[in-house]
Design an enzyme around this catalytic site. Structure first.
Site, PDB file in Angstrom:
ATOM      1  N   HIS A   1       0.864  -1.185   0.000  1.00 19.29           N
ATOM      2  CA  HIS A   1       0.000   0.000   0.000  1.00 19.29           C
ATOM      3  C   HIS A   1       0.904   1.239   0.000  1.00 19.29           C
ATOM      4  O   HIS A   1       1.157   1.840   1.053  1.00 19.29           O
ATOM      5  CB  HIS A   1      -0.916  -0.022   1.223  1.00 19.29           C
ATOM      6  CG  HIS A   1      -1.979   1.038   1.213  1.00 19.29           C
ATOM      7  ND1 HIS A   1      -3.253   0.820   1.701  1.00 19.29           N
ATOM      8  CD2 HIS A   1      -1.969   2.318   0.782  1.00 19.29           C
ATOM      9  CE1 HIS A   1      -3.967   1.930   1.568  1.00 19.29           C
ATOM     10  NE2 HIS A   1      -3.196   2.858   1.016  1.00 19.29           N
TER      11      HIS A   1
ATOM     12  N   GLU B   1      -2.557  -1.674  -3.186  1.00 19.02           N
ATOM     13  CA  GLU B   1      -3.655  -0.894  -2.629  1.00 19.02           C
ATOM     14  C   GLU B   1      -3.292   0.584  -2.637  1.00 19.02           C
ATOM     15  O   GLU B   1      -2.118   0.941  -2.512  1.00 19.02           O
ATOM     16  CB  GLU B   1      -3.907  -1.277  -1.170  1.00 19.02           C
ATOM     17  CG  GLU B   1      -4.269  -2.711  -0.925  1.00 19.02           C
ATOM     18  CD  GLU B   1      -4.491  -2.989   0.564  1.00 19.02           C
ATOM     19  OE1 GLU B   1      -5.106  -4.031   0.860  1.00 19.02           O
ATOM     20  OE2 GLU B   1      -4.040  -2.192   1.410  1.00 19.02           O
TER      21      GLU B   1
ATOM     22  N   HIS C   1      -7.969  -5.645   7.327  1.00 17.87           N
ATOM     23  CA  HIS C   1      -7.777  -4.607   8.337  1.00 17.87           C
ATOM     24  C   HIS C   1      -8.055  -5.169   9.729  1.00 17.87           C
ATOM     25  O   HIS C   1      -9.190  -5.477  10.067  1.00 17.87           O
ATOM     26  CB  HIS C   1      -8.641  -3.366   8.092  1.00 17.87           C
ATOM     27  CG  HIS C   1      -7.959  -2.122   8.596  1.00 17.87           C
ATOM     28  ND1 HIS C   1      -7.134  -1.351   7.818  1.00 17.87           N
ATOM     29  CD2 HIS C   1      -7.949  -1.539   9.818  1.00 17.87           C
ATOM     30  CE1 HIS C   1      -6.663  -0.330   8.520  1.00 17.87           C
ATOM     31  NE2 HIS C   1      -7.127  -0.438   9.741  1.00 17.87           N
TER      32      HIS C   1
END
Length: 240
Positions: A46, A73, A193
């Site tokens: 990410h 991401e 998450h």
């Protein structure tokens, strides 16, 4: 029938550790090679605009070494879109995080951002990149996601993890309903998450056709005590 759930390891924390000393230890590319060797079925990164952990160059360097699922991401700002189109990972996951966010903290409003998401998703799909969008377990947002043309959604699981940690056995219910709707709409389902060894099995058991989980912070923290190879095997066991 339920699909096998793939484990994608988010390696941002390895980059954070490297950057804290300014050198190249630990080496991000070597770590990605190792987690795949240990059984991980994907690598997630990410990159953020300030490159405080994963750098844009890391995304390029990882491309030839990730032979499993390669998932990038990020917030689809112009520089991110250009990077993804250059690297061409297996999957791009669109996340609406603010530039100064410590970590991702909300899913997309797929209704308000429909036109924008449609345009970005179409561009990635035209380049052979599977798309996923980060989303809260809200039914109207799942329907909105379908309207954008995305291939998959990634259920944002922080609320589940927090409630489960408090002992709430109903913590997965909104996610179960979201998954049921996504399955009806023929949307693939990912999740991520704050998923951990403590909650992953319960979550998987409550989500029909969970295709992929991406786990970083918890997995790396658990590995400090239990070892990376061992922790990956523990996740794979719980996911199967």
């Amino acid at each position: 029938m339920d699909y096998m759930t793939k484990l994608s390891v988010n390696i941002n924390k390895i980059a954070t550790l490297r950057n804290s000393r300014g050198g190249d230890v630990p080496n991000v590319v070597q770590f990605a090679k190792d987690v795949q060797r240990f059984g991980a079925e994907g690598v997630t990164i990410h990159p953020r605009p300030d490159e405080r952990h994963i750098r844009y160059q890391d995304a390029r360097d990882l491309k030839p070494e990730v032979y499993t699922e390669y998932n990038i991401e990020g917030n689809p700002i112009d520089s991110f879109i250009d990077l993804v189109l250059e690297v061409k990972p297996t999957q791009v996951t669109l996340v609406p995080d603010a530039i100064d966010a410590i970590t991702s903290n909300a899913g997309w409003d797929t209704i308000k951002n429909k036109d924008f998401l449609m345009d970005v998703i179409k561009e990635f799909q035209n380049n052979g990149i599977r798309t996923s969008i980060f989303i809260d377990p809200v039914l109207k947002q799942i329907e909105g996601a379908k309207a954008t043309g995305t291939d998959r959604i990634e259920l944002y699981t922080e609320a589940f993890a927090h409630q489960y940690d408090l002992g709430d056995k109903n913590a997965a219910k909104p996610y179960t309903k979201a998954a049921e709707l996504a399955n009806k709409l023929d949307l693939g389902i990912n999740a991520g998450h704050d998923l951990s060894l403590e909650n992953i099995e319960f979550f998987k058991d409550n989500i029909s056709n969970l295709l992929e989980v991406s786990i970083g912070h918890s997995l790396i923290a658990e590995s400090l005590y239990l070892g990376v190879e061992n922790v990956i095997q523990m996740y794979l066991h719980k996911l199967k």
